[in-house]
Design an enzyme around this catalytic site. Structure first.
Site, PDB file in Angstrom:
ATOM      1  N   SER A   1       0.841  -1.186   0.000  1.00 57.17           N
ATOM      2  CA  SER A   1       0.000   0.000   0.000  1.00 57.17           C
ATOM      3  C   SER A   1       0.889   1.255   0.000  1.00 57.17           C
ATOM      4  O   SER A   1       1.779   1.363  -0.836  1.00 57.17           O
ATOM      5  CB  SER A   1      -0.918  -0.051   1.224  1.00 57.17           C
ATOM      6  OG  SER A   1      -1.969   0.842   1.101  1.00 57.17           O
TER       7      SER A   1
ATOM      8  N   ARG B   1     -12.001   6.228   9.713  1.00 54.26           N
ATOM      9  CA  ARG B   1     -11.465   4.870   9.756  1.00 54.26           C
ATOM     10  C   ARG B   1     -12.500   3.856   9.266  1.00 54.26           C
ATOM     11  O   ARG B   1     -12.165   2.905   8.554  1.00 54.26           O
ATOM     12  CB  ARG B   1     -11.051   4.550  11.197  1.00 54.26           C
ATOM     13  CG  ARG B   1     -10.551   3.141  11.414  1.00 54.26           C
ATOM     14  CD  ARG B   1      -9.297   2.846  10.604  1.00 54.26           C
ATOM     15  NE  ARG B   1      -8.675   1.601  11.017  1.00 54.26           N
ATOM     16  CZ  ARG B   1      -7.602   1.079  10.438  1.00 54.26           C
ATOM     17  NH1 ARG B   1      -7.031   1.712   9.428  1.00 54.26           N
ATOM     18  NH2 ARG B   1      -7.097  -0.048  10.867  1.00 54.26           N
TER      19      ARG B   1
ATOM     20  N   ASP C   1      -8.352  -6.776  -4.662  1.00 56.58           N
ATOM     21  CA  ASP C   1      -7.968  -5.438  -4.200  1.00 56.58           C
ATOM     22  C   ASP C   1      -8.530  -4.395  -5.168  1.00 56.58           C
ATOM     23  O   ASP C   1      -8.079  -4.276  -6.296  1.00 56.58           O
ATOM     24  CB  ASP C   1      -6.432  -5.351  -4.156  1.00 56.58           C
ATOM     25  CG  ASP C   1      -5.927  -4.045  -3.556  1.00 56.58           C
ATOM     26  OD1 ASP C   1      -6.734  -3.108  -3.383  1.00 56.58           O
ATOM     27  OD2 ASP C   1      -4.727  -3.962  -3.256  1.00 56.58           O
TER      28      ASP C   1
ATOM     29  N   HIS D   1      -7.816  -5.410  -0.294  1.00 60.87           N
ATOM     30  CA  HIS D   1      -6.520  -4.746  -0.167  1.00 60.87           C
ATOM     31  C   HIS D   1      -5.757  -5.221   1.076  1.00 60.87           C
ATOM     32  O   HIS D   1      -4.529  -5.321   1.064  1.00 60.87           O
ATOM     33  CB  HIS D   1      -6.749  -3.237  -0.105  1.00 60.87           C
ATOM     34  CG  HIS D   1      -5.501  -2.437   0.036  1.00 60.87           C
ATOM     35  ND1 HIS D   1      -4.475  -2.507  -0.880  1.00 60.87           N
ATOM     36  CD2 HIS D   1      -5.097  -1.569   0.999  1.00 60.87           C
ATOM     37  CE1 HIS D   1      -3.494  -1.699  -0.487  1.00 60.87           C
ATOM     38  NE2 HIS D   1      -3.840  -1.130   0.638  1.00 60.87           N
ATOM     39  N   ASP D   2      -6.485  -5.526   2.133  1.00 59.01           N
ATOM     40  CA  ASP D   2      -5.870  -5.984   3.383  1.00 59.01           C
ATOM     41  C   ASP D   2      -5.088  -7.288   3.240  1.00 59.01           C
ATOM     42  O   ASP D   2      -4.345  -7.644   4.157  1.00 59.01           O
ATOM     43  CB  ASP D   2      -6.951  -6.192   4.455  1.00 59.01           C
ATOM     44  CG  ASP D   2      -6.959  -5.059   5.475  1.00 59.01           C
ATOM     45  OD1 ASP D   2      -6.092  -4.181   5.384  1.00 59.01           O
ATOM     46  OD2 ASP D   2      -7.843  -5.065   6.346  1.00 59.01           O
TER      47      ASP D   2
END
Lengths: 369, 204
Positions: A148, A218, A314, A347-348
């Site tokens: 990232s 968040r 992602d 994405h994580d």
């Protein structure tokens, strides 16, 4: 947070001219290391953290008492084995884990800098961290790695210092922050700034904190780190501690409860102003523009061997953006490998226990060491 | 897909490649040939491969392999970035083999192409006598599950190069570990008795 004072730091006494025009000097960079630097000093890996990460990538973070963010990948007997490699990770400038950032207390005013902290870029971040090589007297890193925003730092680092890293592993990243990603970051910033407690960034001096705004920021960001399929499988329409919907606005659904929890724990460990500065740095990242529209020029002088990795689900840094990096590297004849890992974790994925991903990195680092 | 002659085929290909050159192995598999070139020919080869498992294996050998398909992913390489592009026994499996050949000769000066020969006597006899699509040890799949879309013979490939004005400057085959040249004079018998054709082509 008395443990903040015990963080390892270097004070950089070399002036650094930032992209915004300001020059900084005598600023702290907080870092952590894992493993031992060998005599030849050829086993060092510099890992770059993502937006909300910090220098504590494995083991237990002494400030939060939580597990490091890259424990699946790095540590003793892990794919990047710290019995063999010396891993360095620094808190980025702009961050809030000891490095020079908006929560740094100004020596003259004895107050946190807040929004008088200069706007920084990814370029500034890596230029600042380069000082760690001098500190450890390392001429050439074995590898630079990051996912990232960490991946963006990998790209910027290699282009700034073409002879400083033997290998580079940019993961789930991009060479130019996309409109969609700028949009998500803007949403997060607006959420923080819309919180009255933000008070133009001066909240620390007024003993308040824009927790609600930061939590919502968040929550929104967290959704972008997952995938539609992953969310559906994990949460579906499951209800939270209730048998029926309650015709109200409490967290009926598990996904709501989960996001609220993610938001609430985040505000305990992260500074709202840091969030503004770091997301801005990501938005400003455009390596192609830095090289006048020709991304391959960023790498034309490097002898670094690259491994670019992306993940199928992602949608924040999709495979095609990672492939653009590969194309640019091929265009200048650089040494590059590329693999897209199948994962529905979004994405994580780069932070998770994903055997295909972990094995790929292990094979790459072991084969090239 | 064909696996016989694998090692022999790679040895022949490796012998055709000069030291210190730039090589792209398209469909590099687990990187066996690339590894050989790297160790024996002072070459730092690049590979293109579809299988993620095989890419991992190659990366584990320290080889640089990019995930991708020859039909869509050769375009990332600039013109003449390689001296050689190798395509081993996959030409017949592409939707558009003609375009793949075009691309190979754009990215490399020389393309080394190998094909399973569909005019081999065993194949011919099966079709002629049984009246069924041939299944041989080299072409093990049934008509309904074969990856092969555009089977061709050695003779077909010769004619193709003529028609497209390509310089087919070397054609070889292997039989019982013996390498022999294919030329226009022996084409009839080679086309009948060779299971594999190895061709070096370049633009005229």
């Amino acid at each position: 947070m008395s443990k903040m004072k015990e963080l390892k730091k270097i004070i950089v006494n070399k002036p650094l001219k930032l992209d915004c025009g300001e020059t900084i000097i005598n600023y702290p960079i907080a870092y952590e290391t894992y493993g031992k630097l060998n005599e030849k000093k050829d086993n060092a890996i510099l890992a770059f953290h993502a937006l909300t990460g910090d220098q504590f990538l494995t083991g237990i973070n002494p400030v939060t008492n939580k597990k490091g963010w890259w424990t699946y990948l790095i540590g003793p007997s892990k794919p990047i084995d710290t019995n063999k490699f010396f891993v360095i990770c620094a808190n980025v400038i702009g961050g809030c884990m000891g490095s020079f950032g908006p929560s740094t207390v100004d020596e003259k005013s004895k107050k946190p800098l807040g929004t008088s902290f200069p706007v920084i870029t990814i370029n500034d971040m890596v230029n600042a961290q380069y000082n760690l090589l001098d500190h450890f007297k390392i001429k050439k890193l074995f590898c630079v790695i990051g996912g990232s925003m960490g991946g963006m730092q990998v790209l910027q680092f290699v282009s700034n210092f073409p002879n400083a890293a033997k290998n580079a592993i940019p993961i789930a990243c991009t060479a130019n922050h996309s409109a969609q990603n700028i949009a998500f970051n803007e949403l997060a910033r607006q959420s923080i700034m819309a919180d009255n407690n933000w008070d133009k960034g001066d909240y620390v001096n007024k003993e308040k904190s824009p927790d609600k705004g930061l939590a919502v920021a968040r929550m929104a960001a967290h959704i972008t780190y997952l995938s539609q399929k992953g969310l559906q499988e994990k949460f579906g329409r499951k209800l939270q501690e209730t048998d029926n919907i309650n015709f109200g606005f409490d967290a009926d659904f598990q996904i709501e409860s989960y996001l609220r929890y993610q938001g609430s724990v985040f505000v305990d460990r992260f500074d709202a102003n840091s969030y503004l500065y770091i997301t801005r740095a990501m938005d400003y990242f455009d390596l192609t523009k830095q090289y006048n529209g020709k991304l391959s020029d960023a790498f034309k002088n490097c002898s670094t061997k690259f491994l670019v990795i992306s993940f199928t689900s992602d949608w924040l840094y999709p495979t095609h953006e990672n492939k653009d990096i590969v194309i640019a590297l091929n265009a200048c004849g650089a040494d590059v490998g590329f693999i897209e890992i199948i994962s529905d974790k979004g994405h994580d994925s780069f932070l998770l226990d994903l055997p295909e991903f972990l094995t790929t990195i292990k094979k790459f680092v072991d084969a090239n060491y | 897909m064909l696996i016989t002659n694998m090692k022999e085929e790679f040895k022949v290909i490796a012998n055709l490649i000069e030291e210190n050159t730039r090589v792209l192995d398209v469909g590099c598999g687990d990187g066996t040939l690339m590894d050989y070139l790297k160790k024996n020919k002072n070459i730092d080869p690049r590979g293109l491969e579809l299988s993620k498992r095989k890419i991992q294996e190659s990366l584990g050998k320290g080889l640089s392999v990019i995930e991708g398909n020859a039909e869509t992913d050769l375009k990332q390489f600039p013109d003449k970035s390689f001296n050689y592009a190798i395509l081993s026994q996959t030409l017949q499996a592409f939707y558009n083999p003609e375009k793949v050949l075009d691309e190979l000769l754009r990215v490399a000066n020389i393309a080394i192409i190998t094909i399973p020969n569909f005019a081999h006597i065993n194949v011919r006899l099966q079709l002629l006598i049984k009246g069924k699509m041939p299944v041989t040890k080299n072409l093990p799949d049934e008509w309904y599950n074969t990856p092969n879309l555009h089977m061709c013979s050695i003779k077909d490939f010769f004619e193709f190069c003529d028609k497209k004005n390509l310089n087919l400057f070397k054609a070889l085959t292997i039989k019982n570990q013996k390498i022999s040249e294919i030329n226009k004079r022996n084409l009839f018998s080679k086309n009948l008795f060779s299971e594999l054709g190895i061709f070096l082509i370049k633009k005229k």
